[in-house]
Structures are given as structure tokens and as C-alpha cells.
Design a protein around this motif. Structure first.
Motif: not given
Length: 237
Positions: A119-130
Motif C-alpha cells: 500500500k505504501k509503495q502504491y501511494a508513493e508510485s502515484i506521485v512519481n509515475e503511473p
């Protein structure tokens, strides 16, 4: 992460408290003897992990989980295996049968931590790229973009993630993965299938078409599919 125990048997509470000593990732914040008290605690304090006994006074554990408004990692505890299917439908992280062994308890906590990391990884990914997630495949961490997922197939304790041009197999239960992916971009159409909303080409009463693949629609999941299409039609997805 903060956790709450919902249990009316003192001995069962003591066992869980003793086991939590071996799980320093969790901080026990409250113990409740019935669901109404637990709901009051949740309304006033942030909790992440819930240990919920099924057979409870006033409100049983299944009713309690159905009444939850927030997003929690829920672990069912019970002396009976009759509620396994119900827990499966409610996407609980794990289902522990009493008497609970320490090793089995720690396996459940490991599932929680893996889901939390995703979940943390998913949240962080939204900010930087698809949006993307990493999945363990043959002892390698493989990066998967969520936009490339067509559908996900349950293989009991594993899932096969079908992509636009390939597929991977990784160790996750489909209900737990659904909680990570979210209920807007993906929809559960069957106990064995999750489907990406934007890959659905057609829908009938008994099946859907994704790409060239036809998948069955389970009767108990028809309402969830209708809910997603209603949100889509109203521009909420």
C-alpha cells in the motif's frame, strides 16, 4: 501500527497479548469485549490492525466487520471453521482457528506487513509515475504497472496476474490483493477473478469479456460489479 483486539474470552485475549510481544511492528491500543465498544474506540482513535472474534455478544464478528467504515487489516479469530467463506468474501487478511499457535499467528502478521508495504509503495508510485507495484516472482522483484493488468486469477495462496502481453505468478491471496489495488480501478467479479475496469469490453448476466477472454460473474459479486459501473457512468471513476 496500532491494533485492537475484539474478544470476549479472557484466555484468548491473554494469548493474543502474549503473542503480540513477538510482533514489535504492532502496538496494542485497545481490548474490547463487544463490537459496540470497539466501534466507539475506532471512532476516537486511529487503528490499523483488528483481531476480531466471530462469536461475540450483541454484535458478532461478521456483523462488526460489515459495519466498518474505515480501511483496516482485519484478522478473524474463531474456534469454528464455518465462517471461512464469509471471511473470504469480506476480504479479511487471515483466518485463525483457535487454539491459535504462535507460528500461525506470526504468519498472519507477516501477511499484514506485506500488504502494508504494498500500500505504501502504491501511494508513493502515484506521485512519481503511473501506479505500479513490485511482486516477488521466482525470487526476483518484478515491477508491474497497474495500467498493464488485464485481470487477476486466484490460485489459492497464489495469483496469476494477466498482463497485456504476458502473465506472472506471485504469492498473494486474491482478496488481500484486492484491498491493495482498490475498488475503483479493479472489480471483483468472482471468488477467483479480479478485473481491471478499463479492460472490460462487454458484460452479460453471467460473464464478462476482457480482451479475447470470457470470465464468469459470480452471483454474490454481481452487486459489486453493478456498483462499479454505476460510479463509472456518473463520472466518479
Amino acid at each position: 501500527m496500532n491494533c485492537l483486539i475484539l474478544e470476549d474470552e479472557p484466555l484468548a485475549v491473554k494469548i493474543l497479548q502474549d503473542y503480540l510481544v513477538h510482533a514489535p511492528q504492532l502496538n496494542l491500543r485497545a481490548v474490547c469485549e463487544n463490537g459496540l465498544d470497539a466501534l466507539h474506540v475506532l471512532a476516537n482513535e486511529k487503528m490499523d490492525v483488528l483481531f476480531v472474534d466471530v462469536n461475540m455478544p450483541k454484535m458478532n464478528g461478521i456483523e462488526f466487520i460489515k459495519s466498518l467504515k474505515g480501511d483496516y487489516y482485519t484478522i478473524l479469530t474463531t474456534a469454528y471453521d464455518d465462517f471461512a467463506l464469509e471471511g473470504y468474501k469480506l476480504n479479511v487478511v487471515d483466518y485463525l482457528l483457535k487454539p491459535i499457535e504462535l507460528e500461525r499467528f506470526l504468519q498472519a502478521i507477516e501477511k499484514v506487513m506485506k500488504l502494508h508495504a504494498l500500500k505504501k509503495q502504491y501511494a508513493e508510485s502515484i506521485v512519481n509515475e503511473p501506479a505500479f507495484l513490485f511482486f516477488n516472482v521466482d525470487k526476483r522483484q518484478v515491477k508491474i504497472y497497474l495500467k498493464d493488468i488485464v485481470y487477476i486469477e486466484s490460485l489459492k495462496d497464489y495469483v496469476r496476474i494477466h498482463l497485456l502481453d504476458s502473465s506472472i505468478v506471485t504469492k498473494y491471496q486474491i482478496g488481500s490483493l484486492y484491498n491493495v489495488l482498490g475498488k475503483d480501478q479493479f472489480v471483483r467479479i468472482h471468488k477467483s477473478y479480479l478485473v481491471s475496469m478499463d479492460k472490460i469490453q462487454s458484460v452479460s448476466a453471467a460473464q464478462i469479456l476482457v480482451g479475447s477472454t470470457r470470465l464468469p460473474v459470480g452471483r454474490i459479486y454481481k452487486k459489486e460489479l453493478d456498483r462499479c459501473f454505476s460510479k463509472l457512468a456518473n463520472g466518479l471513476i
